[in-house]
Design an enzyme around this catalytic site. Structure first.
Site, mmCIF file in Angstrom:
data_model
loop_
_atom_site.group_PDB
_atom_site.id
_atom_site.type_symbol
_atom_site.label_atom_id
_atom_site.label_comp_id
_atom_site.label_asym_id
_atom_site.label_seq_id
_atom_site.Cartn_x
_atom_site.Cartn_y
_atom_site.Cartn_z
ATOM 1 N N CYS A 2 0.938 -1.103 0.095
ATOM 2 C CA CYS A 2 -0.059 -0.163 0.031
ATOM 3 C C CYS A 2 0.821 1.197 -0.132
ATOM 4 C CB CYS A 2 -0.920 -0.047 1.071
ATOM 5 S SG CYS A 2 -2.002 -1.268 1.393
ATOM 6 N N ARG A 27 4.019 -0.248 -4.608
ATOM 7 C CA ARG A 27 3.602 -0.648 -3.446
ATOM 8 C C ARG A 27 2.226 -1.680 -3.186
ATOM 9 N NH1 ARG A 27 6.793 1.725 0.407
ATOM 10 N NH2 ARG A 27 5.380 1.189 2.178
ATOM 11 N N TRP A 73 -2.724 -2.983 -1.730
ATOM 12 C CA TRP A 73 -2.266 -4.166 -2.000
ATOM 13 C C TRP A 73 -2.955 -5.116 -0.817
ATOM 14 C CZ3 TRP A 73 -0.130 -8.445 0.957
ATOM 15 C CH2 TRP A 73 0.398 -9.383 0.399
ATOM 16 N N ASN A 99 -1.935 2.041 5.775
ATOM 17 C CA ASN A 99 -0.674 1.063 5.178
ATOM 18 C C ASN A 99 -0.575 0.306 6.148
ATOM 19 O OD1 ASN A 99 1.200 -0.291 3.986
ATOM 20 N ND2 ASN A 99 2.593 1.487 4.406
ATOM 21 N N GLY A 100 -0.933 -1.022 6.294
ATOM 22 C CA GLY A 100 -0.321 -1.922 7.390
ATOM 23 C C GLY A 100 -1.518 -2.887 7.655
ATOM 24 N N GLU A 480 18.150 -17.003 -6.898
ATOM 25 C CA GLU A 480 17.821 -15.756 -7.196
ATOM 26 C C GLU A 480 17.139 -15.692 -8.751
ATOM 27 O OE1 GLU A 480 16.782 -13.256 -5.821
ATOM 28 O OE2 GLU A 480 17.235 -11.803 -7.336
ATOM 29 N N LYS A 484 13.462 -14.731 -9.856
ATOM 30 C CA LYS A 484 13.446 -13.635 -10.693
ATOM 31 C C LYS A 484 12.347 -14.061 -11.881
ATOM 32 C CE LYS A 484 14.347 -10.935 -9.131
ATOM 33 N NZ LYS A 484 14.854 -10.171 -8.050
ATOM 34 N N GLU A 487 8.851 -14.697 -10.373
ATOM 35 C CA GLU A 487 7.986 -13.454 -10.307
ATOM 36 C C GLU A 487 7.415 -12.633 -11.273
ATOM 37 O OE1 GLU A 487 9.472 -10.495 -7.214
ATOM 38 O OE2 GLU A 487 11.635 -11.193 -8.064
ATOM 39 N N HIS A 503 17.832 -36.989 -6.071
ATOM 40 C CA HIS A 503 16.987 -37.430 -4.981
ATOM 41 C C HIS A 503 15.394 -37.120 -5.204
ATOM 42 C CE1 HIS A 503 20.518 -38.628 -2.793
ATOM 43 N NE2 HIS A 503 20.993 -37.331 -3.408
ATOM 44 N N LYS A 600 6.096 -4.251 -3.474
ATOM 45 C CA LYS A 600 7.599 -4.075 -3.346
ATOM 46 C C LYS A 600 8.062 -4.213 -1.857
ATOM 47 C CE LYS A 600 11.651 -2.536 -4.705
ATOM 48 N NZ LYS A 600 12.417 -3.712 -5.611
HETATM 49 O O1 M6R Z 1 12.981 -4.741 1.155
HETATM 50 P P1 M6R Z 1 13.340 -6.304 1.178
HETATM 51 O O2 M6R Z 1 14.746 -6.332 0.833
HETATM 52 O O3 M6R Z 1 13.393 -6.526 2.812
HETATM 53 O O4 M6R Z 1 12.355 -7.328 0.526
HETATM 54 C C1 M6R Z 1 12.720 -8.600 0.736
HETATM 55 C C2 M6R Z 1 11.748 -9.222 -0.357
HETATM 56 O O5 M6R Z 1 10.670 -8.962 -0.156
HETATM 57 C C3 M6R Z 1 12.267 -8.858 -1.755
HETATM 58 O O6 M6R Z 1 13.581 -9.165 -2.048
HETATM 59 C C4 M6R Z 1 11.439 -9.671 -2.915
HETATM 60 O O7 M6R Z 1 11.670 -11.189 -2.739
HETATM 61 C C5 M6R Z 1 11.720 -9.127 -4.316
HETATM 62 N N1 M6R Z 1 10.368 -8.670 -4.878
HETATM 63 C C6 M6R Z 1 12.451 -9.869 -5.108
HETATM 64 O O8 M6R Z 1 12.589 -9.665 -6.470
#
Ligand code: M6R
Length: 605
Positions: A2, A27, A73, A99-100, A480, A484, A487, A503, A600
């Site tokens: 949010c 956000r 969100w 937000n929260g 990673e 990537k 997502e 395994h 984000k």
């Molecule tokens: O703001 P942060 O680095 O704590 O966020 C952690 C994860 O939410 C963040 O890295 C998320 O996995 C990304 N969207 C990945 O691209």
């Protein structure tokens, strides 16, 4: 999770709010809304992206110069117009954006229902508006008193921006564990969840702390603590220029941010290394005494932690435990008092990472944040902070922040290794020198590989599954690469330690299955190659990422990266992986910067 914008000033609020929200859409983007006050408060909401809200208010003459906006969100209640913010109390006395999460909202619903309140949405935010209304009417002591009483009564996290029907010239703001800044310019005052929302209007901001309240009039902000006493705050200047938060001709923020990686790597390196010496804000004595390191983070930041774990342990011989923050916080570990808990976070607001930090502090263990957003909660609460200088990262999928977090991790490992006497001065200098080349090597990869990977990606736009495999650091970076891809492209993918495939997971390999092998580590690459051969024999299509000197003859598509020290390959291997994910997402016609269901900054558990 949010985004909030508020404005009170001389200009029409609508444009400022919409512009601010467009910069906060990363956000959350499942609905949006705003409330503008001219003579009375008018609320507009729309499901979906901000453009739907723009469409809805097109042609309306909204002249008000005070208002609040929100991009959502969803947590409580599906994404819908009804659940979108702003929310209004029963008789319209209180209008707010939030937000929260209010954790005890059910309990509050029961209390309010017993006083005759009714609810039109499924959100905890509507409840919050009514709790404020309840205290406002019960004690009749004005907005600040009502907000303060509410803050004491509710549990959870919140940043709120509130308008009271009875106070036409005031905007009220409060926060606990969700970000909020107040900007100030000659044209008015601004409240926002993050800097990009207001950077166009001002660089002068106040950071409002937990359990504080602010009242914004047209030309002044006043801060109060929970007792209602006025408090003074220091005005801070934001150094970024607006272009860092714009696309600058790129089609998406993600590709813009990938192309910034070489520069931000150098910037981050240069902020810690002076005259070939690493300088950190922690005393050498304190570091020398560390017996155990815990690295705790979420998502990609956790993957940085996995890389850092391998590197720091190998360089310093100090045991490193790497944990996902949401697991760490409920594991009830008894932490080593001579330990150091490192929290890695781009936003500095991730709820689980913050909780892990607080858990460490409550056990009296020293904490260090590797954080990108200046003055974020983790940065402020950690005993020490090492800032990554990635600048604002707008794309939900992290790229440049990830790369800068790696740089800080390398430097931390090298620095500690010297202090612990595990490397010589010569090795120290040579490792630093090698880190200093990573910016240029990144640029080289971008220049050389972008077009090829773009072409390659279009061939894989329709794959169903992908597997990323590697050993050691190559496994860490596989994690990673896989995240990537999934997502931003919604393609199912998994990262596997190459030796672990047989395994169980190898049963998923069939003709044409995409397997991406990361093969950079001199001491174990032959073993990974054998594992790749095993999947090749079962029909997999293999893409490999390796330095020039490691050749994998049977690979179907070879991506070569420049040579570096074994410790630093994650920085180079991740670039083609990011490009691949980006271009696959583009080929699939997806909203790369705002993938479905994501936000984000994850400020809820
Ligand atoms: O703001 P942060 O680095 O704590 O966020 C952690 C994860 O939410 C963040 O890295 C998320 O996995 C990304 N969207 C990945 O691209």
């Amino acid at each position: 999770m949010c985004g909030i914008v508020g404005y009170n000033g001389k200009e029409k609020a609508v444009n400022i709010l919409l512009d601010g929200l467009s910069r906060l859409e990363y956000r959350g983007y499942d609905s949006a809304g705003l409330a503008i006050r001219d003579k009375k408060i008018e609320v507009f909401k729309a499901k979906g992206k901000l453009d739907n809200l723009r469409e809805k208010i097109k042609g309306k003459r909204l002249k008000g110069t005070i208002g609040i906006g929100h991009t959502r969100w969803a947590t409580h209640g599906e994404p819908s117009e009804n659940n979108a913010h702003p929310h209004i109390s029963n008789d319209g006395c209180v209008t707010l954006v939030h937000n929260g999460i209010i954790e005890n909202y059910r309990e509050m619903v029961l209390k309010l229902e017993s006083h005759g309140y009714k609810f039109y949405s499924e959100t905890d935010t509507e409840v919050l508006a009514n709790v404020i209304d309840y205290y406002y009417k019960k004690y009749k002591n004005g907005p600040m008193d009502a907000i303060n009483r509410t803050m004491v009564r509710v549990r959870g996290s919140y940043a709120i921006c509130v308008m009271f029907e009875d106070y036409p010239d005031e905007l009220w703001v409060a926060r606990k564990d969700s970000p909020m800044i107040i900007g100030i310019s000659d044209d008015g005052l601004y409240a926002a969840s993050d800097v990009p929302a207001i950077l166009k209007y001002t660089r002068n901001v106040y950071y409002i702390d937990n359990m504080e309240v602010a009242c914004l009039t047209k030309n002044k902000v006043t801060f109060y603590n929970l007792n209602g006493d006025e408090i003074k705050k220091e005005l801070k200047e934001i150094k970024w220029n607006l272009s860092v938060a714009e696309k600058n001709g790129y089609e998406h923020f993600m590709i813009k941010e990938i192309n910034e990686e070489d520069e931000v790597i150098k910037k981050t390196f240069n902020s810690f290394v002076h005259n070939n010496k690493i300088e950190f804000p922690i005393s050498d004595d304190e570091l020398k005494n560390i017996k155990q390191i815990y690295i705790v983070a979420c998502g990609s930041a956790y993957h940085v932690g996995v890389c850092a774990g391998y590197i720091i342990e190998d360089l310093t011989k100090v045991s490193v435990r790497v944990d996902i923050a949401s697991e760490f916080r409920y594991r009830h570990l008894e932490l080593d008092k001579d330990g150091l808990v490192i929290i890695v976070s781009q936003s500095g607001e991730t709820a689980d990472s913050l909780a892990a930090l607080r858990e460490a502090k409550s056990q009296g263990v020293k904490t260090l944040g590797i954080v990108n957003v200046v003055s974020s909660t983790i940065a402020r609460e950690a005993d020490y902070v090492l800032y990554t200088l990635a600048g604002p990262e707008i794309s939900v999928a992290t790229t440049k922040a990830f790369s800068t977090q790696l740089i800080v991790s390398y430097l931390f490992g090298i620095h500690l290794a010297l202090l612990k006497g595990k490397i010589t001065n010569k090795e120290y200098t040579s490792l630093i020198k090698e880190v200093s080349t990573l910016g240029d090597k990144t640029k080289k990869i971008l220049d050389k590989l972008t077009n090829d990977i773009q072409k390659l990606s279009s061939e894989f736009a329709n794959v169903k599954d992908a597997f990323y495999i590697g050993r050691g650091l190559d496994y860490a970076i596989s994690l990673e690469g896989s995240l990537k891809l999934k997502e931003v492209s919604y393609i199912h993918s998994e990262a596997y330690a190459a030796g672990e495939l047989k395994h169980g997971t190898i049963s998923l390999i069939e003709d044409g299955t995409l397997v991406i092998g990361i093969v950079t580590q001199d001491d174990i690459y032959e073993k990974t190659i054998s594992n790749l051969m095993e999947v090749k024999s079962r029909g997999a299509y293999i893409i490999t990422i390796s330095p020039e000197n490691i050749d994998i003859p049977f690979s179907d598509y070879k991506i070569h990266i420049p040579n570096t020290s074994k410790y630093f390959y994650p920085s180079l291997a991740v670039i083609p992986l990011q490009l691949l994910s980006y271009y696959i997402s583009v080929s699939r016609g997806l909203d790369v910067d705002k993938p479905r269901n994501l936000a984000k900054s994850v400020t809820v558990e």
